[in-house]
Design a protein around this motif. Structure first.
Motif, PDB file in Angstrom:
ATOM      1  N   LEU A 361      48.217  41.847  36.645  1.00 31.63           N
ATOM      2  CA  LEU A 361      47.686  42.636  35.507  1.00 31.63           C
ATOM      3  C   LEU A 361      46.309  42.153  35.278  1.00 31.63           C
ATOM      4  CD1 LEU A 361      50.913  42.351  33.087  1.00 31.63           C
ATOM      5  CD2 LEU A 361      49.783  44.426  33.977  1.00 31.63           C
ATOM      6  N   PRO A 362      45.668  40.978  35.483  1.00 32.56           N
ATOM      7  CA  PRO A 362      44.456  40.603  35.068  1.00 32.56           C
ATOM      8  C   PRO A 362      43.348  41.417  35.983  1.00 32.56           C
ATOM      9  CG  PRO A 362      45.866  38.695  35.253  1.00 32.56           C
ATOM     10  CD  PRO A 362      46.676  39.721  35.750  1.00 32.56           C
ATOM     11  N   SER A 363      43.736  41.519  37.009  1.00 36.83           N
ATOM     12  CA  SER A 363      42.892  42.513  38.152  1.00 36.83           C
ATOM     13  C   SER A 363      43.039  44.215  37.592  1.00 36.83           C
ATOM     14  CB  SER A 363      43.351  42.379  39.555  1.00 36.83           C
ATOM     15  OG  SER A 363      43.031  40.773  39.990  1.00 36.83           O
ATOM     16  N   ALA A 364      44.067  44.182  37.096  1.00 36.31           N
ATOM     17  CA  ALA A 364      44.110  45.822  36.674  1.00 36.31           C
ATOM     18  C   ALA A 364      43.496  45.859  35.356  1.00 36.31           C
ATOM     19  CB  ALA A 364      45.474  46.241  36.365  1.00 36.31           C
ATOM     20  N   PHE A 365      43.262  44.878  34.623  1.00 32.32           N
ATOM     21  CA  PHE A 365      42.781  44.874  33.290  1.00 32.32           C
ATOM     22  C   PHE A 365      41.191  44.907  33.556  1.00 32.32           C
ATOM     23  CE2 PHE A 365      40.846  42.859  29.603  1.00 32.32           C
ATOM     24  CZ  PHE A 365      41.483  43.639  28.489  1.00 32.32           C
ATOM     25  N   SER A 366      40.702  44.051  34.577  1.00 31.75           N
ATOM     26  CA  SER A 366      39.235  43.953  34.762  1.00 31.75           C
ATOM     27  C   SER A 366      38.831  43.930  35.932  1.00 31.75           C
ATOM     28  CB  SER A 366      38.956  42.628  34.190  1.00 31.75           C
ATOM     29  OG  SER A 366      37.611  42.046  34.557  1.00 31.75           O
ATOM     30  N   ALA A 367      37.838  44.805  36.391  1.00 31.91           N
ATOM     31  CA  ALA A 367      37.244  44.976  37.823  1.00 31.91           C
ATOM     32  C   ALA A 367      36.611  43.654  38.152  1.00 31.91           C
ATOM     33  CB  ALA A 367      36.531  46.369  38.017  1.00 31.91           C
ATOM     34  N   ASP A 368      35.854  43.026  37.033  1.00 34.72           N
ATOM     35  CA  ASP A 368      35.097  41.830  37.544  1.00 34.72           C
ATOM     36  C   ASP A 368      36.070  40.886  37.880  1.00 34.72           C
ATOM     37  OD1 ASP A 368      32.789  42.917  36.938  1.00 34.72           O
ATOM     38  OD2 ASP A 368      32.910  42.248  34.669  1.00 34.72           O
ATOM     39  N   PHE A 369      37.305  40.575  37.328  1.00 39.44           N
ATOM     40  CA  PHE A 369      38.086  39.738  37.804  1.00 39.44           C
ATOM     41  C   PHE A 369      38.866  40.245  39.152  1.00 39.44           C
ATOM     42  CE2 PHE A 369      42.341  37.974  38.249  1.00 39.44           C
ATOM     43  CZ  PHE A 369      42.345  36.572  37.782  1.00 39.44           C
ATOM     44  N   LEU A 370      38.907  41.110  39.518  1.00 41.99           N
ATOM     45  CA  LEU A 370      39.298  41.752  40.743  1.00 41.99           C
ATOM     46  C   LEU A 370      38.303  41.374  41.730  1.00 41.99           C
ATOM     47  CD1 LEU A 370      40.949  45.200  41.721  1.00 41.99           C
ATOM     48  CD2 LEU A 370      39.140  44.292  43.092  1.00 41.99           C
ATOM     49  N   ASP A 371      37.104  41.395  41.565  1.00 48.68           N
ATOM     50  CA  ASP A 371      36.091  41.293  42.386  1.00 48.68           C
ATOM     51  C   ASP A 371      36.120  39.494  42.755  1.00 48.68           C
ATOM     52  OD1 ASP A 371      33.875  41.909  44.152  1.00 48.68           O
ATOM     53  OD2 ASP A 371      32.402  42.054  42.475  1.00 48.68           O
ATOM     54  N   PHE A 372      36.499  38.828  41.628  1.00 50.36           N
ATOM     55  CA  PHE A 372      36.316  37.425  42.009  1.00 50.36           C
ATOM     56  C   PHE A 372      37.831  36.890  42.882  1.00 50.36           C
ATOM     57  CE2 PHE A 372      37.729  32.928  40.454  1.00 50.36           C
ATOM     58  CZ  PHE A 372      36.318  32.450  40.575  1.00 50.36           C
ATOM     59  N   ALA A 373      38.645  37.596  42.311  1.00 43.82           N
ATOM     60  CA  ALA A 373      40.017  37.249  43.080  1.00 43.82           C
ATOM     61  C   ALA A 373      39.808  37.617  44.539  1.00 43.82           C
ATOM     62  CB  ALA A 373      41.188  38.122  42.364  1.00 43.82           C
ATOM     63  N   ASP A 374      39.200  38.848  44.876  1.00 50.63           N
ATOM     64  CA  ASP A 374      38.990  39.140  46.377  1.00 50.63           C
ATOM     65  C   ASP A 374      38.289  37.951  46.957  1.00 50.63           C
ATOM     66  OD1 ASP A 374      39.024  41.008  48.416  1.00 50.63           O
ATOM     67  OD2 ASP A 374      36.812  41.409  47.856  1.00 50.63           O
ATOM     68  N   PHE A 375      37.312  37.557  46.350  1.00 56.05           N
ATOM     69  CA  PHE A 375      36.457  36.435  47.151  1.00 56.05           C
ATOM     70  C   PHE A 375      37.325  35.058  47.311  1.00 56.05           C
ATOM     71  CE2 PHE A 375      33.635  32.850  47.668  1.00 56.05           C
ATOM     72  CZ  PHE A 375      32.880  33.513  48.585  1.00 56.05           C
ATOM     73  N   ILE A 376      37.765  34.805  46.232  1.00 55.07           N
ATOM     74  CA  ILE A 376      38.544  33.448  46.359  1.00 55.07           C
ATOM     75  C   ILE A 376      39.811  33.728  47.316  1.00 55.07           C
ATOM     76  CG2 ILE A 376      39.986  31.951  45.121  1.00 55.07           C
ATOM     77  CD1 ILE A 376      37.303  31.723  44.370  1.00 55.07           C
ATOM     78  N   PHE A 377      40.685  34.736  47.323  1.00 49.04           N
ATOM     79  CA  PHE A 377      41.656  34.779  47.892  1.00 49.04           C
ATOM     80  C   PHE A 377      41.507  35.420  49.313  1.00 49.04           C
ATOM     81  CE2 PHE A 377      43.695  34.593  43.698  1.00 49.04           C
ATOM     82  CZ  PHE A 377      44.400  33.632  43.944  1.00 49.04           C
ATOM     83  N   GLY A 378      40.533  36.480  49.697  1.00 49.19           N
ATOM     84  CA  GLY A 378      39.990  36.944  50.821  1.00 49.19           C
ATOM     85  C   GLY A 378      39.231  36.035  51.775  1.00 49.19           C
ATOM     86  N   SER A 379      38.296  35.050  51.071  1.00 47.59           N
ATOM     87  CA  SER A 379      37.486  34.250  51.846  1.00 47.59           C
ATOM     88  C   SER A 379      37.994  32.767  51.892  1.00 47.59           C
ATOM     89  CB  SER A 379      36.172  34.044  51.196  1.00 47.59           C
ATOM     90  OG  SER A 379      35.362  35.581  51.237  1.00 47.59           O
TER      91      SER A 379
END
Length: 486
Positions: A361-379
């Motif tokens: 839900l947070p990533s769906a609510f905010s594209a900025d949160f999605l971008d941050f989550a992508d870096f943290i969990f992807g990298s």
């Protein structure tokens, strides 16, 4: 007898082509068309491509072979496979780490699938070729509509659940055999058009020209490592789960390593060739971030013949590819939880999809949160999960044993002894060096702090969960045996 019946009852891929498309379909999707170009744009273009290809073939190809082979050897999901190698107890929590990372990744991948669904729907309405259409305001208005983004996230997870309930052959395999070819066709057409545009030569130069200074930056290597793992699925548990459904004569080195890596890297570079000529032709900055594919490409559709049809080919193909990846990502958790609990497949699918929906839900609510989550969990999360898998194979089970028993079983490509030290030493050392280099270079930044939290907390959580679960299971089995003697 019971064990034999259980293995016979386990589903298998219906065809070798289905297995190959499952591997490529799981890996080829948003990682190539969305993530690869925008991360490449942020990290120097050709220099990033070089770093990515080095890590892809040095780490990902042998690592994928190992992960698929572990699934084939154990015929189990992530936690069951780790328990077979490690024995019961807290150390099986390394398998939980893989599961936690998998769920975290899918939690923001689902909203991203929702983005592609929204753009695919508008391509069918010919929105992108209508008069007065502007790409950036369109995307900004979409991102600002939180209700719509959450609704699309909900629709995606409901659709994933519906298909996964059908199972491997009737659900997943029927989708993947069409998804990858459809995306490749659309990208080839996009590339052909893009190369005819004014400014295309600048895009090609950006894609293949190397600014050597970028290869000295820690950010280039940590992003390249994350991309190599994100794109191939190494560390997600996908390869292990796909491998657990292999038939007797399926080929691990070819399908699990070489074919996947070549297909994945080719489509990633093809996507870059489809996007960056357009980016330079329309004047968009190559480091535009997560919205790059959604801003640059739609600007060219009104300018080219049959642009509306081309938009449909691209975005529908993009949606199918991302949705296919979502199916295989979610299947990892479904397979594992179904094996570890008494829930049937339908109950497990609904529970896992409900959890991913909630966490997403947070990533769906905010594209900025999605971008941050992508870096943290992807990298950070993905390298952690990959290390868990590789260390268990390399330092507990032994790479030589796995190579003889599973990697080279009915293999068309023989894997020699060179593979053993690569799994045991090269992959862990290179990954730890890159992660440490970035941590020192970016000390104190939110990205570094978030990554450290993942690396510290996920193993602790996994160890705690499996210490309790396996101890409880052992006590229950002991009590049943004692009760039976009375």
């Amino acid at each position: 007898m019971a064990e034999s019946e259980a293995k016979t009852a386990r589903e298998e891929w219906g065809t070798r082509f289905g297995f190959l498309m499952a591997m490529v379909g799981a890996m080829v999707g948003a990682g190539n068309v969305w993530r690869f170009p925008y991360v490449m744009g942020d990290n120097g273009g050709g220099a990033f491509v070089l770093a990515f290809l080095v890590l892809l073939f040095l780490l990902a190809v042998p690592g994928l072979m190992a992960e698929v082979a572990l699934g084939r050897y154990t015929n189990k999901g992530v936690i069951g496979a780790f328990r077979d190698v490690l024995g019961p107890g807290g150390m099986v929590g390394l398998g939980v780490v893989v599961l936690l990372v998998n769920i975290a990744l899918m939690s923001y991948y689902s909203p991203l699938i929702g983005w592609t669904l929204y753009y695919a729907a508008h391509s069918l309405l010919f929105t992108f070729t209508s008069s007065g259409f502007e790409a950036e305001p369109f995307m900004e208005a979409f991102f600002a509509n939180s209700g719509l983004m959450i609704g699309l996230h909900t629709l995606v997870m409901a659709s994933v659940a519906g298909i996964l309930i059908l199972g491997i052959r009737r659900g997943v395999e029927r989708i993947v055999v069409y998804a990858v070819p459809a995306l490749v066709v659309s990208l080839v057409i996009m590339t052909g058009y893009g190369l005819t545009l004014d400014g295309a030569s600048e895009g090609i130069a950006f894609t293949f020209g190397i600014d050597w200074a970028y290869l000295t930056y820690s950010s280039t290597w940590i992003e390249a490592l994350g991309q190599a793992l994100f794109s191939t699925g190494l560390g997600w548990g996908i390869a292990l789960t796909v491998g657990s459904y292999l038939r007797e004569y399926d080929d691990v080195p070819l399908g699990g390593g070489v074919f996947t890596a070549i297909g994945e890297s080719s489509i990633g570079i093809l996507a870059a060739l489809a996007i960056f000529p357009v980016v330079f032709a329309v004047g968009v900055e190559p480091d535009a971030g997560a919205g790059l594919a959604f801003v640059s490409l739609v600007q060219v559709f009104p300018e080219i013949p049959l642009g509306g049809i081309l938009a449909i080919l691209f975005f529908v193909g993009f949606f199918i590819a991302t949705f296919t990846s979502g199916l295989l990502i979610t299947e990892v958790s479904v397979t594992t939880v179904a094996e570890e609990t008494r829930f049937d497949r339908t109950q497990t699918v609904l529970g896992i999809c409900g959890l991913i929906w909630l966490v997403g839900l947070p990533s769906a609510f905010s594209a900025d949160f999605l971008d941050f989550a992508d870096f943290i969990f992807g990298s950070w999360g993905l390298p952690l999960a990959t290390l868990a898998i590789i260390l268990v194979i390399g330092w507990v089970m032994g790479p030589e044993r796995l190579r003889v028993l599973a990697v080279n079983k009915n293999a068309g490509i023989y894997v020699g002894k060179w593979w053993d030290p690569v799994i045991k030493y090269v992959i862990p050392i290179v990954m730890i060096f890159i992660m440490g280099y970035f941590a020192v270079d970016e000390f104190g930044t939110p990205e570094m702090i978030g990554g450290m939290l993942v690396i510290i907390l996920f193993p602790i959580i996994g160890y705690g969960i499996m210490s309790v679960v396996d101890r409880t299971a052992t006590e229950t089995d002991t009590a049943e045996v004692t009760g039976g003697d009375d």
